[in-house]
Design a protein around this motif. Structure first.
Motif, mmCIF file in Angstrom:
data_model
loop_
_atom_site.group_PDB
_atom_site.id
_atom_site.type_symbol
_atom_site.label_atom_id
_atom_site.label_comp_id
_atom_site.label_asym_id
_atom_site.label_seq_id
_atom_site.Cartn_x
_atom_site.Cartn_y
_atom_site.Cartn_z
ATOM 1 N N MET A 8 28.450 40.793 42.163
ATOM 2 C CA MET A 8 27.441 40.199 43.601
ATOM 3 C C MET A 8 27.938 40.052 44.622
ATOM 4 O O MET A 8 27.434 40.206 45.788
ATOM 5 C CB MET A 8 26.644 38.823 43.536
ATOM 6 C CG MET A 8 25.845 38.543 41.937
ATOM 7 S SD MET A 8 24.629 37.391 42.047
ATOM 8 C CE MET A 8 25.475 37.098 40.304
ATOM 9 N N ASP A 9 29.094 40.093 45.073
ATOM 10 C CA ASP A 9 30.134 39.575 45.898
ATOM 11 C C ASP A 9 30.162 40.981 46.769
ATOM 12 O O ASP A 9 30.874 41.948 46.167
ATOM 13 C CB ASP A 9 31.703 39.241 45.604
ATOM 14 C CG ASP A 9 32.184 39.002 47.024
ATOM 15 O OD1 ASP A 9 32.027 39.558 48.607
ATOM 16 O OD2 ASP A 9 33.535 38.430 46.729
ATOM 17 N N LYS A 10 29.460 41.238 47.851
ATOM 18 C CA LYS A 10 30.012 42.899 48.807
ATOM 19 C C LYS A 10 31.312 42.946 49.041
ATOM 20 O O LYS A 10 31.417 44.446 48.995
ATOM 21 C CB LYS A 10 28.660 42.654 50.257
ATOM 22 C CG LYS A 10 27.312 42.530 49.899
ATOM 23 C CD LYS A 10 26.600 43.519 48.805
ATOM 24 C CE LYS A 10 25.453 43.473 48.934
ATOM 25 N NZ LYS A 10 24.430 44.206 47.579
ATOM 26 N N GLU A 11 32.565 42.006 49.247
ATOM 27 C CA GLU A 11 33.145 42.410 49.285
ATOM 28 C C GLU A 11 34.724 43.237 48.135
ATOM 29 O O GLU A 11 35.165 43.666 48.280
ATOM 30 C CB GLU A 11 34.035 40.931 50.145
ATOM 31 C CG GLU A 11 33.793 40.489 51.758
ATOM 32 C CD GLU A 11 33.989 41.587 52.701
ATOM 33 O OE1 GLU A 11 35.243 42.604 52.982
ATOM 34 O OE2 GLU A 11 33.055 42.309 53.642
ATOM 35 N N PHE A 12 33.874 41.911 47.544
ATOM 36 C CA PHE A 12 34.696 43.028 46.323
ATOM 37 C C PHE A 12 34.623 44.088 45.743
ATOM 38 O O PHE A 12 35.027 44.849 45.588
ATOM 39 C CB PHE A 12 33.975 41.744 45.093
ATOM 40 C CG PHE A 12 34.740 41.901 43.532
ATOM 41 C CD1 PHE A 12 36.092 41.539 43.072
ATOM 42 C CD2 PHE A 12 33.628 43.030 42.666
ATOM 43 C CE1 PHE A 12 36.353 41.996 41.665
ATOM 44 C CE2 PHE A 12 34.214 43.095 41.324
ATOM 45 C CZ PHE A 12 35.631 43.164 40.821
ATOM 46 N N SER A 25 44.369 44.935 40.245
ATOM 47 C CA SER A 25 44.725 43.959 40.806
ATOM 48 C C SER A 25 43.589 43.313 40.947
ATOM 49 O O SER A 25 43.171 41.842 41.619
ATOM 50 C CB SER A 25 45.225 44.028 42.364
ATOM 51 O OG SER A 25 45.617 42.630 42.533
ATOM 52 N N ILE A 26 42.283 43.585 41.408
ATOM 53 C CA ILE A 26 40.766 43.362 42.477
ATOM 54 C C ILE A 26 40.158 42.668 41.306
ATOM 55 O O ILE A 26 39.457 41.586 40.750
ATOM 56 C CB ILE A 26 40.078 44.477 43.002
ATOM 57 C CG1 ILE A 26 40.335 45.523 44.323
ATOM 58 C CG2 ILE A 26 38.822 44.825 43.484
ATOM 59 C CD1 ILE A 26 40.479 46.579 44.762
ATOM 60 N N ILE A 27 39.533 43.820 39.512
ATOM 61 C CA ILE A 27 39.561 43.263 38.900
ATOM 62 C C ILE A 27 39.752 42.341 37.905
ATOM 63 O O ILE A 27 39.160 41.368 37.437
ATOM 64 C CB ILE A 27 39.688 44.277 37.630
ATOM 65 C CG1 ILE A 27 38.678 45.086 38.361
ATOM 66 C CG2 ILE A 27 38.712 44.402 36.363
ATOM 67 C CD1 ILE A 27 38.450 47.335 37.780
#
Length: 148
Positions: free
Chosen positions: A122-126, A141-143
């Protein structure tokens, strides 16, 4: 680990969601997470029939609890061109998270993974950071930040 470099594929060239599911399932088998790729694909498709896993914003999260899965996993794929997925927002999909957990898992791990991941998506930056990721290390790293 729930995701590793062997479970990530960039530039997937597929014509439809069935091809994407097949490619990512084969990747999971090659990485040793799935014992029987055909059974896993069948289980993912059975789940997909109950309702589409296209959650919107160009993202799909096909998943299955399956006897073919050796250990819980997330397989991530970025598509070269988006494909139709019968998404809730009617948009095509270009980012896919294929989730699999062993069917004998009693603690609803798949629901926890799905819930944590869905919340983060739900986080657009993610989402933007995943689309910008240039290599597998960045994707991991992101996940991984979802499950810290």
């Amino acid at each position: 680990m729930i995701i590793n470099e062997n479970l990530i594929e960039f530039n997937i060239n597929a014509k439809n969601k069935n091809e994407v599911i097949k490619l990512l399932s084969e990747l999971s088998a090659k990485a040793g997470k799935v014992l029987d790729v055909n059974t896993f694909i069948k289980d993912v498709h059975a789940r997909e029939k109950s309702y589409s896993t296209g959650i919107g914003d160009g993202i799909a999260i096909p998943h299955a609890k399956s006897s073919a899965v050796k250990e819980a996993m997330i397989v991530f794929g970025k598509l070269q061109s988006s494909v139709e997925w019968e998404s809730i927002d009617k948009e095509n999909v270009d980012l896919v998270f294929l989730l699999g957990v062993p069917s004998e898992n009693k603690d609803n791990l798949h629901l926890k993974i799905l819930s944590d991941l869905s919340r983060k998506l739900m986080d657009k930056e993610f989402i933007k950071s995943l689309r910008k990721a240039k290599n597998k290390t960045e994707v991991i790293s992101i996940i991984s930040s979802v499950f810290d």
